[in-house]
Design a protein around this motif. Structure first.
Motif, PDB file in Angstrom:
ATOM      1  N   LEU A  31      -4.866   0.762 -13.537  1.00 45.85           N
ATOM      2  CA  LEU A  31      -4.438  -0.623 -13.336  1.00 45.85           C
ATOM      3  C   LEU A  31      -4.238  -0.954 -11.866  1.00 45.85           C
ATOM      4  CD1 LEU A  31      -3.418  -3.312 -14.652  1.00 45.85           C
ATOM      5  CD2 LEU A  31      -1.138  -2.309 -14.543  1.00 45.85           C
ATOM      6  N   PHE A  32      -3.382  -0.181 -11.189  1.00 43.81           N
ATOM      7  CA  PHE A  32      -3.056  -0.486  -9.797  1.00 43.81           C
ATOM      8  C   PHE A  32      -4.163  -0.046  -8.843  1.00 43.81           C
ATOM      9  CE2 PHE A  32       1.114  -0.831 -11.742  1.00 43.81           C
ATOM     10  CZ  PHE A  32       1.654  -1.928 -11.080  1.00 43.81           C
ATOM     11  N   GLY A  33      -4.881   1.013  -9.204  1.00 41.73           N
ATOM     12  CA  GLY A  33      -5.987   1.461  -8.358  1.00 41.73           C
ATOM     13  C   GLY A  33      -7.128   0.468  -8.326  1.00 41.73           C
ATOM     14  N   VAL A  34      -7.520  -0.036  -9.512  1.00 38.78           N
ATOM     15  CA  VAL A  34      -8.590  -1.030  -9.582  1.00 38.78           C
ATOM     16  C   VAL A  34      -8.141  -2.322  -8.916  1.00 38.78           C
ATOM     17  CG1 VAL A  34      -9.968  -2.470 -11.145  1.00 38.78           C
ATOM     18  CG2 VAL A  34      -9.648  -0.038 -11.638  1.00 38.78           C
ATOM     19  N   HIS A  47      -3.647  -2.699   2.232  1.00 39.75           N
ATOM     20  CA  HIS A  47      -2.344  -3.119   1.702  1.00 39.75           C
ATOM     21  C   HIS A  47      -1.382  -3.475   2.828  1.00 39.75           C
ATOM     22  CE1 HIS A  47       0.992  -3.329  -1.128  1.00 39.75           C
ATOM     23  NE2 HIS A  47       1.700  -2.584  -0.306  1.00 39.75           N
ATOM     24  N   GLN A  48      -1.393  -2.695   3.914  1.00 36.46           N
ATOM     25  CA  GLN A  48      -0.472  -2.939   5.018  1.00 36.46           C
ATOM     26  C   GLN A  48      -0.802  -4.248   5.754  1.00 36.46           C
ATOM     27  OE1 GLN A  48       2.213  -1.227   5.468  1.00 36.46           O
ATOM     28  NE2 GLN A  48       1.746   0.342   3.962  1.00 36.46           N
ATOM     29  N   GLN A  49      -2.082  -4.611   5.770  1.00 44.42           N
ATOM     30  CA  GLN A  49      -2.496  -5.838   6.467  1.00 44.42           C
ATOM     31  C   GLN A  49      -2.268  -7.105   5.650  1.00 44.42           C
ATOM     32  OE1 GLN A  49      -6.547  -4.512   6.941  1.00 44.42           O
ATOM     33  NE2 GLN A  49      -6.279  -4.145   9.155  1.00 44.42           N
ATOM     34  N   ARG A  50      -2.025  -6.945   4.344  1.00 38.25           N
ATOM     35  CA  ARG A  50      -1.944  -8.117   3.463  1.00 38.25           C
ATOM     36  C   ARG A  50      -0.709  -8.966   3.685  1.00 38.25           C
ATOM     37  NH1 ARG A  50      -3.682  -4.644  -1.580  1.00 38.25           N
ATOM     38  NH2 ARG A  50      -5.808  -4.198  -0.909  1.00 38.25           N
ATOM     39  N   ARG A  51       0.333  -8.408   4.285  1.00 37.45           N
ATOM     40  CA  ARG A  51       1.524  -9.216   4.561  1.00 37.45           C
ATOM     41  C   ARG A  51       1.266 -10.170   5.735  1.00 37.45           C
ATOM     42  NH1 ARG A  51       3.446  -9.262  -0.183  1.00 37.45           N
ATOM     43  NH2 ARG A  51       3.776  -7.181  -1.038  1.00 37.45           N
ATOM     44  N   ALA A  52       0.477  -9.695   6.703  1.00 36.06           N
ATOM     45  CA  ALA A  52       0.135 -10.558   7.845  1.00 36.06           C
ATOM     46  C   ALA A  52      -1.001 -11.515   7.486  1.00 36.06           C
ATOM     47  CB  ALA A  52      -0.254  -9.703   9.043  1.00 36.06           C
ATOM     48  N   GLN A  53      -1.920 -11.040   6.627  1.00 32.76           N
ATOM     49  CA  GLN A  53      -3.050 -11.876   6.189  1.00 32.76           C
ATOM     50  C   GLN A  53      -3.073 -11.914   4.663  1.00 32.76           C
ATOM     51  OE1 GLN A  53      -6.755 -10.514   8.102  1.00 32.76           O
ATOM     52  NE2 GLN A  53      -5.502  -9.392   9.567  1.00 32.76           N
ATOM     53  N   PRO A  54      -2.176 -12.673   4.061  1.00 34.72           N
ATOM     54  CA  PRO A  54      -2.066 -12.655   2.592  1.00 34.72           C
ATOM     55  C   PRO A  54      -3.334 -13.164   1.911  1.00 34.72           C
ATOM     56  CG  PRO A  54      -0.718 -14.414   3.536  1.00 34.72           C
ATOM     57  CD  PRO A  54      -1.184 -13.589   4.678  1.00 34.72           C
ATOM     58  N   LEU A 236       8.442  -1.359  -7.660  1.00 33.25           N
ATOM     59  CA  LEU A 236       9.152  -0.693  -6.569  1.00 33.25           C
ATOM     60  C   LEU A 236       8.482   0.630  -6.233  1.00 33.25           C
ATOM     61  CD1 LEU A 236      11.636  -0.887  -4.669  1.00 33.25           C
ATOM     62  CD2 LEU A 236      12.890   0.460  -6.373  1.00 33.25           C
ATOM     63  N   SER A 237       8.095   1.377  -7.253  1.00 34.26           N
ATOM     64  CA  SER A 237       7.393   2.651  -7.036  1.00 34.26           C
ATOM     65  C   SER A 237       6.046   2.426  -6.366  1.00 34.26           C
ATOM     66  CB  SER A 237       7.182   3.365  -8.376  1.00 34.26           C
ATOM     67  OG  SER A 237       8.408   3.564  -9.033  1.00 34.26           O
ATOM     68  N   TYR A 238       5.320   1.406  -6.830  1.00 31.49           N
ATOM     69  CA  TYR A 238       3.999   1.072  -6.285  1.00 31.49           C
ATOM     70  C   TYR A 238       4.093   0.734  -4.800  1.00 31.49           C
ATOM     71  CZ  TYR A 238      -0.057  -2.040  -5.490  1.00 31.49           C
ATOM     72  OH  TYR A 238      -1.166  -2.657  -4.989  1.00 31.49           O
ATOM     73  N   GLU A 239       5.026  -0.149  -4.436  1.00 30.28           N
ATOM     74  CA  GLU A 239       5.182  -0.558  -3.035  1.00 30.28           C
ATOM     75  C   GLU A 239       5.631   0.613  -2.170  1.00 30.28           C
ATOM     76  OE1 GLU A 239       4.426  -3.280  -1.562  1.00 30.28           O
ATOM     77  OE2 GLU A 239       4.223  -4.797  -3.123  1.00 30.28           O
ATOM     78  N   TYR A 240       6.564   1.401  -2.673  1.00 31.06           N
ATOM     79  CA  TYR A 240       7.091   2.523  -1.881  1.00 31.06           C
ATOM     80  C   TYR A 240       5.999   3.559  -1.616  1.00 31.06           C
ATOM     81  CZ  TYR A 240       9.748   6.661  -0.596  1.00 31.06           C
ATOM     82  OH  TYR A 240      10.211   7.783   0.059  1.00 31.06           O
ATOM     83  N   LEU A 241       5.212   3.887  -2.658  1.00 26.15           N
ATOM     84  CA  LEU A 241       4.175   4.913  -2.492  1.00 26.15           C
ATOM     85  C   LEU A 241       3.063   4.446  -1.562  1.00 26.15           C
ATOM     86  CD1 LEU A 241       4.003   6.249  -6.151  1.00 26.15           C
ATOM     87  CD2 LEU A 241       4.845   7.477  -4.172  1.00 26.15           C
ATOM     88  N   LEU A 242       2.685   3.160  -1.642  1.00 25.99           N
ATOM     89  CA  LEU A 242       1.652   2.646  -0.732  1.00 25.99           C
ATOM     90  C   LEU A 242       2.118   2.646   0.712  1.00 25.99           C
ATOM     91  CD1 LEU A 242      -0.101  -0.246  -2.684  1.00 25.99           C
ATOM     92  CD2 LEU A 242      -1.000   2.004  -2.148  1.00 25.99           C
ATOM     93  N   ARG A 243       3.395   2.311   0.928  1.00 30.41           N
ATOM     94  CA  ARG A 243       3.942   2.348   2.299  1.00 30.41           C
ATOM     95  C   ARG A 243       4.031   3.788   2.798  1.00 30.41           C
ATOM     96  NH1 ARG A 243       9.061  -1.757   1.480  1.00 30.41           N
ATOM     97  NH2 ARG A 243       7.854  -3.510   0.630  1.00 30.41           N
ATOM     98  N   LEU A 244       4.401   4.701   1.897  1.00 36.69           N
ATOM     99  CA  LEU A 244       4.549   6.103   2.276  1.00 36.69           C
ATOM    100  C   LEU A 244       3.221   6.725   2.662  1.00 36.69           C
ATOM    101  CD1 LEU A 244       6.593   8.524   2.382  1.00 36.69           C
ATOM    102  CD2 LEU A 244       5.878   9.034   0.027  1.00 36.69           C
TER     103      LEU A 244
END
Length: 246
Positions: A31-34, A47-54, A236-244
């Protein structure tokens, strides 16, 4: 709840639990990978760039629908076995009491395969696909919209924002999904004796004629109550793991 406890004891609330535990990691990774990779292909931003360029809400919806469509086919056999096990209502074991039709998830899967063939394991898959394809798109749009409304531009949402946005995204998606969830469950159970429905449309029409439109919202309260904490923690797990790992 009271009837289930009296008839089947506390264990009745945990029927069909083992297969979801086994499958949840695979289903959520699909689900989250696709979703993430489809969004990457559509927007060319990490993912990290999406906050600056949503990304646009249309891109989010398309990515969500794509992930919902693909996860439905991974989920279908596991979901079928879960529903069949949960709908066994034999009382707690007593001397001389009849044995349940299925002795566990592996026996359930083997029985369905022998009695209904390989296609039997995908009974209700079309209803599951129709349920998940648009509702997962709604799920991700709701999450992103709430995060953007509560977060300064260019910043990552706080943990509290993620929890609240994820919880409400879960509730919103289940409100949209419940009618087809009812249809899916009915089609999955239809294989136990004889094929009661000719297809998804026949199931919808027959259910509405026999029980009225209210039948399509059975289970909405319990689905919503479950959806908030489950999806809050999931996001919360999804966001934390992507940031990590990003």
């Amino acid at each position: 709840m009271v009837k289930t406890y009296r008839h089947e004891s506390l264990l009745g609330f945990f029927k069909g639990m083992s297969f979801p535990i086994v499958s949840i990691a695979v289903v959520n990774s699909v689900l989250f990978g696709v979703y993430s990779n489809t969004l990457l292909a559509l927007t060319a931003t990490s993912h990290q760039q999406r906050r600056a360029q949503p990304p646009s809400y249309m891109h989010i919806f398309v990515a969500g629908c794509t992930s919902g469509f693909l996860q439905a086919y991974c989920l279908a056999p596991f979901d079928l076995i879960k529903v069949r096990l949960q709908n066994q209502t034999e009382p707690r074991a007593k001397p001389g009491s009849p044995q349940p039709r299925y002795r566990g998830p592996v026996h359930c899967a083997a029985s369905i395969f022998q009695e209904e063939g390989p296609r039997g394991l995908f009974r209700g898959a079309w209803a599951l696909t129709l349920r998940d394809t648009p509702t997962v798109g709604i799920y991700f749009i709701t999450y992103e919209c709430l995060c953007r409304q509560s977060t300064p531009e260019g910043q990552n949402p706080s943990s509290a924002t993620v929890l609240v946005a994820g919880g409400f995204a879960g509730i919103t998606s289940w409100v949209a999904a419940t009618p087809l969830d009812v249809i899916k469950a009915r089609m999955q159970m239809a294989g136990l004796k004889q094929r009661a429905y000719q297809g998804v449309l026949d199931c919808i029409v027959s259910s509405a004629r026999q029980e009225g439109l209210g039948v399509f919202f059975r289970g909405l309260t319990i689905n919503s109550a479950r959806a908030f904490p489950v999806n809050a923690v999931t996001f919360l797990s999804y966001e934390y793991l992507l940031r990590l790992w990003g």
